[in-house]
Design a protein around this motif. Structure first.
Motif, PDB file in Angstrom:
ATOM      1  N   GLY A  46       0.792  -1.226   0.000  1.00  0.00           N
ATOM      2  CA  GLY A  46       0.000   0.000   0.000  1.00  0.00           C
ATOM      3  C   GLY A  46       0.821   1.271   0.000  1.00  0.00           C
ATOM      4  O   GLY A  46       0.582   2.189  -0.799  1.00  0.00           O
ATOM      5  N   ARG A  47       1.801   1.353   0.877  1.00  0.00           N
ATOM      6  CA  ARG A  47       2.614   2.567   0.977  1.00  0.00           C
ATOM      7  C   ARG A  47       3.377   2.817  -0.315  1.00  0.00           C
ATOM      8  O   ARG A  47       3.474   3.960  -0.789  1.00  0.00           O
ATOM      9  CB  ARG A  47       3.580   2.417   2.154  1.00  0.00           C
ATOM     10  N   GLU A  48       3.918   1.762  -0.907  1.00  0.00           N
ATOM     11  CA  GLU A  48       4.703   1.896  -2.140  1.00  0.00           C
ATOM     12  C   GLU A  48       3.847   2.326  -3.316  1.00  0.00           C
ATOM     13  O   GLU A  48       4.327   3.038  -4.207  1.00  0.00           O
ATOM     14  CB  GLU A  48       5.375   0.548  -2.440  1.00  0.00           C
ATOM     15  N   HIS A  49       2.549   1.931  -3.329  1.00  0.00           N
ATOM     16  CA  HIS A  49       1.666   2.212  -4.466  1.00  0.00           C
ATOM     17  C   HIS A  49       0.638   3.307  -4.167  1.00  0.00           C
ATOM     18  O   HIS A  49      -0.418   3.367  -4.811  1.00  0.00           O
ATOM     19  CB  HIS A  49       0.932   0.933  -4.893  1.00  0.00           C
ATOM     20  N   ALA A  50       0.927   4.161  -3.164  1.00  0.00           N
ATOM     21  CA  ALA A  50       0.047   5.288  -2.830  1.00  0.00           C
ATOM     22  C   ALA A  50      -1.352   4.826  -2.432  1.00  0.00           C
ATOM     23  O   ALA A  50      -2.345   5.482  -2.714  1.00  0.00           O
ATOM     24  CB  ALA A  50      -0.040   6.274  -3.991  1.00  0.00           C
ATOM     25  N   THR A 100       2.004  -1.073  11.535  1.00  0.00           N
ATOM     26  CA  THR A 100       3.175  -0.702  10.732  1.00  0.00           C
ATOM     27  C   THR A 100       2.778   0.188   9.565  1.00  0.00           C
ATOM     28  O   THR A 100       3.399   1.231   9.312  1.00  0.00           O
ATOM     29  CB  THR A 100       3.879  -1.962  10.214  1.00  0.00           C
ATOM     30  N   SER A 101       1.718  -0.204   8.840  1.00  0.00           N
ATOM     31  CA  SER A 101       1.284   0.565   7.672  1.00  0.00           C
ATOM     32  C   SER A 101       0.769   1.944   8.066  1.00  0.00           C
ATOM     33  O   SER A 101       1.091   2.948   7.418  1.00  0.00           O
ATOM     34  CB  SER A 101       0.187  -0.203   6.915  1.00  0.00           C
ATOM     35  N   ILE A 102      -0.034   2.002   9.128  1.00  0.00           N
ATOM     36  CA  ILE A 102      -0.583   3.289   9.555  1.00  0.00           C
ATOM     37  C   ILE A 102       0.531   4.214  10.032  1.00  0.00           C
ATOM     38  O   ILE A 102       0.566   5.407   9.685  1.00  0.00           O
ATOM     39  CB  ILE A 102      -1.626   3.079  10.678  1.00  0.00           C
ATOM     40  N   ALA A 103       1.474   3.684  10.816  1.00  0.00           N
ATOM     41  CA  ALA A 103       2.550   4.525  11.353  1.00  0.00           C
ATOM     42  C   ALA A 103       3.416   5.094  10.235  1.00  0.00           C
ATOM     43  O   ALA A 103       3.694   6.302  10.206  1.00  0.00           O
ATOM     44  CB  ALA A 103       3.395   3.709  12.327  1.00  0.00           C
ATOM     45  N   THR A 104       3.862   4.244   9.302  1.00  0.00           N
ATOM     46  CA  THR A 104       4.754   4.715   8.245  1.00  0.00           C
ATOM     47  C   THR A 104       4.022   5.629   7.261  1.00  0.00           C
ATOM     48  O   THR A 104       4.578   6.630   6.797  1.00  0.00           O
ATOM     49  CB  THR A 104       5.368   3.528   7.496  1.00  0.00           C
ATOM     50  N   THR A 105       2.761   5.288   6.940  1.00  0.00           N
ATOM     51  CA  THR A 105       1.994   6.131   6.020  1.00  0.00           C
ATOM     52  C   THR A 105       1.693   7.486   6.649  1.00  0.00           C
ATOM     53  O   THR A 105       1.837   8.533   5.995  1.00  0.00           O
ATOM     54  CB  THR A 105       0.679   5.438   5.627  1.00  0.00           C
ATOM     55  N   LEU A 106       1.267   7.485   7.902  1.00  0.00           N
ATOM     56  CA  LEU A 106       0.977   8.737   8.595  1.00  0.00           C
ATOM     57  C   LEU A 106       2.232   9.593   8.693  1.00  0.00           C
ATOM     58  O   LEU A 106       2.187  10.824   8.519  1.00  0.00           O
ATOM     59  CB  LEU A 106       0.418   8.440   9.987  1.00  0.00           C
ATOM     60  N   TRP A 107       3.363   8.950   8.966  1.00  0.00           N
ATOM     61  CA  TRP A 107       4.627   9.691   9.047  1.00  0.00           C
ATOM     62  C   TRP A 107       4.955  10.341   7.707  1.00  0.00           C
ATOM     63  O   TRP A 107       5.337  11.519   7.655  1.00  0.00           O
ATOM     64  CB  TRP A 107       5.738   8.741   9.482  1.00  0.00           C
ATOM     65  N   ASP A 108       4.803   9.599   6.623  1.00  0.00           N
ATOM     66  CA  ASP A 108       5.076  10.150   5.291  1.00  0.00           C
ATOM     67  C   ASP A 108       4.157  11.326   4.977  1.00  0.00           C
ATOM     68  O   ASP A 108       4.614  12.405   4.564  1.00  0.00           O
ATOM     69  CB  ASP A 108       4.896   9.066   4.215  1.00  0.00           C
ATOM     70  N   GLN A 109       2.863  11.123   5.154  1.00  0.00           N
ATOM     71  CA  GLN A 109       1.886  12.147   4.763  1.00  0.00           C
ATOM     72  C   GLN A 109       1.988  13.394   5.627  1.00  0.00           C
ATOM     73  O   GLN A 109       1.918  14.519   5.127  1.00  0.00           O
ATOM     74  CB  GLN A 109       0.479  11.553   4.816  1.00  0.00           C
ATOM     75  N   ARG A 110       2.138  13.204   6.940  1.00  0.00           N
ATOM     76  CA  ARG A 110       2.230  14.359   7.827  1.00  0.00           C
ATOM     77  C   ARG A 110       3.574  15.079   7.663  1.00  0.00           C
ATOM     78  O   ARG A 110       3.658  16.295   7.865  1.00  0.00           O
ATOM     79  CB  ARG A 110       2.029  13.937   9.277  1.00  0.00           C
ATOM     80  N   THR A 111       4.622  14.355   7.280  1.00  0.00           N
ATOM     81  CA  THR A 111       5.900  15.012   6.978  1.00  0.00           C
ATOM     82  C   THR A 111       5.749  15.933   5.775  1.00  0.00           C
ATOM     83  O   THR A 111       6.232  17.079   5.791  1.00  0.00           O
ATOM     84  CB  THR A 111       6.999  13.957   6.706  1.00  0.00           C
ATOM     85  N   ILE A 112       5.084  15.447   4.742  1.00  0.00           N
ATOM     86  CA  ILE A 112       4.828  16.281   3.552  1.00  0.00           C
ATOM     87  C   ILE A 112       4.004  17.505   3.933  1.00  0.00           C
ATOM     88  O   ILE A 112       4.290  18.638   3.502  1.00  0.00           O
ATOM     89  CB  ILE A 112       4.119  15.456   2.468  1.00  0.00           C
TER      90      ILE A 112
END
Length: 517
Positions: A227-231, A417-429
């Motif tokens: 999911g994270r890799e494919h948006a 794992t998915s929620i933490a890494t995705t949230l980190w990516d999106q909120r960093t942006i």
């Protein structure tokens, strides 16, 4: 089944200690391989001539195989026997580990990692069931505490050990280290438990249920990994996997509910205590494991910590769990499930609240207190809930119940794992965009700072420094956002916790020795 078939007396004190060590080593080995591969993927991919994204299939294959087999623990136990299944799981896992280390191509490694995940499925739930039966009722909480502490420490130690072994030896040794541990665990466990075998019950094979289980769990795990890799849902592949997982799950539940001989005993969810406890464990496990994954990433990638130094921060929580576990085991019968779990959740809320205010300049010492509180809260919350899940169950249902509980924890680990890494990516942006919006030609403060740096290191270098500072700030603010999310999840658990009836608990005696069905 008669009581004589189902009831085993506690082991003598010396044998109990040896059994705890042997079984805990198996749990540690199992949990370690969930996390140890992550940091070694670049080395594995380079050595086997593949890309890093292709190398992550070694992680996905293990997770998919493991998640599919865990809920089958009860059914497999009935057909094979509890002790035989545990010993076979440990030995086959050890063999698969050796084959992973001997792999000469990525395809071989992915195949043997899948085998490793499949054969390890029953290991964790059966370890809990065996120790619950080996201890007397008044000390069974101690047994549960030992298995839980081991299971929680191994994911935290995995990245550190994996990195150290890969740096100082080579990546195959992250698998070879399992060989002596697995042989010792299997040999000691067989010596102690061989005369405590559960009776075998031959049942028809539920091929439809098995097929549906493989379909929806496999689709879900692959979706979470890709999911994270494919948006995420911008990808047609992720959408297709989500639809397949949801549809397969719906058919699986309906089929298993009415199947006379189901692969998974979903009727356990008709017990209110079991349903509430497993739901709370699943909800709390999302922010818990998200923190296990995100904290080392933030410390190493953002603040520049080494793997060893970040490990020393994470390990404070593990030490706290180790120190508080005996006290928690003693308090469970005195305070009750609900009261003790509520206290643990309050500690976790306080820890997340403290971490939600971190800045890039946070000191090493300031990181330790929240981790200490998190470890205390984790121990005080999870142990009562796990004991509540098996409260009042007959001995013959323990393997199935612990298998379902472990399945929920495995699936929610993927979600965390998915929620933490995705949230980190999106909120960093998001935070990066907000921070850079203030840097304009008309804002004197950043312009003066950039100009001063330019005079010292040059214009392009100054811009690179400013960009790194902004990234560091944005990533730290994103971690703070995840901790706010964690607070919300823990508060939801506190709310649902009031569905549990208050009162003093007798977790071990009722869980282990109740034979009514």
């Amino acid at each position: 089944m008669s009581e004589s078939q189902l009831h085993f007396p506690p082991l003598p004190a010396g044998e109990r200690l040896l059994a705890t060590v042997a079984v805990s080593l198996a749990i540690f080995m199992y949990g370690l391989d969930l996390a140890v591969t992550n940091v070694s993927i670049p080395a594995i991919a380079g050595d086997l001539g593949s890309s890093i994204s292709q190398g992550t299939w070694a992680i996905t294959a293990y997770a998919v195989g493991n998640a599919i087999v865990i809920p089958l623990t009860g059914w497999l136990t009935a057909r094979v026997g509890q002790v035989r299944l545990f010993i076979a799981s440990v030995l086959l896992f050890t063999l698969a580990s050796a084959l992973c280390g001997l792999s000469q191509s990525l395809e071989m490694l992915v195949f043997f990692r899948c085998i490793q995940g499949i054969v390890s499925g029953p290991m964790n739930p059966l370890a809990m069931a065996l120790l619950m039966q080996a201890y007397p009722p008044q000390k069974a909480a101690m047994a549960m505490g030992a298995t839980m502490m081991t299971g929680m420490l191994s994911p935290a130690l995995g990245p550190i050990m994996g990195g150290w072994i890969t740096d100082n030896f080579s990546w195959p040794w992250i698998f070879y280290v399992n060989i002596p541990v697995g042989i010792f665990s299997a040999w000691v466990s067989w010596r102690l438990f061989q005369h405590r075998e559960t009776p075998k019950v031959k049942q028809p094979v539920d091929y439809v249920g098995l097929g549906l289980l493989v379909t929806w769990v496999g689709a879900l795990q692959i979706m979470l990994d890709l999911g994270r890799e494919h948006a995420w849902f911008e990808s047609s592949l992720v959408i297709a996997l989500a639809v397949l997982a949801l549809t397969g799950f719906a058919f699986f539940v309906v089929w298993e509910w009415y199947e006379p001989h189901p692969m998974v005993d979903l009727k356990l969810f008709t017990r209110p205590h079991f349903s509430i406890a497993v739901a709370l464990i699943g909800i709390a496990n999302i922010p818990y494991f998200g923190n296990v994954v995100l904290t080392p990433l933030w410390l190493q990638n953002t603040l520049g910590y080494t793997a060893t130094l970040s490990g020393s921060v994470v390990m404070v929580g593990g030490i706290a769990m180790f120190m508080i576990q005996p006290l928690v085991a003693r308090w469970v019968p005195q305070l009750g499930f609900r009261q003790l779990a509520a206290i643990g959740l309050c500690f976790m809320v306080l820890s997340a609240y403290m971490r939600a205010g971190f800045t890039p300049g946070v000191s090493h010492g300031d990181l330790l207190l929240p981790q200490l509180l998190y470890g205390i809260g984790t121990s005080a919350m999870f142990m009562p809930l796990v004991l509540l899940a098996v409260h009042g169950l007959p001995q013959w249902q323990l393997a199935g119940a612990t298998g379902l509980n472990s399945c929920v924890r495995t699936l929610t680990t993927g979600f965390g794992t998915s929620i933490a890494t995705t949230l980190w990516d999106q909120r960093t942006i998001h935070h990066h965009a907000q921070l850079t919006s203030h840097i304009t030609l008309y804002d004197s403060v950043p312009m003066q700072a950039t100009s001063g740096l330019g005079n010292t290191v040059g214009g392009e270098a100054a811009l690179n420094i400013v960009e790194r500072l902004i990234n560091t700030q944005a990533q730290t603010l994103a971690v703070n956002d995840f901790n706010i999310f964690s607070i919300a999840m823990f508060l939801v658990c506190l709310g649902f916790l009031w569905l549990v009836k208050p009162g003093k608990a007798e977790p071990a005696g009722t869980a282990v020795h109740a034979l009514d069905h």
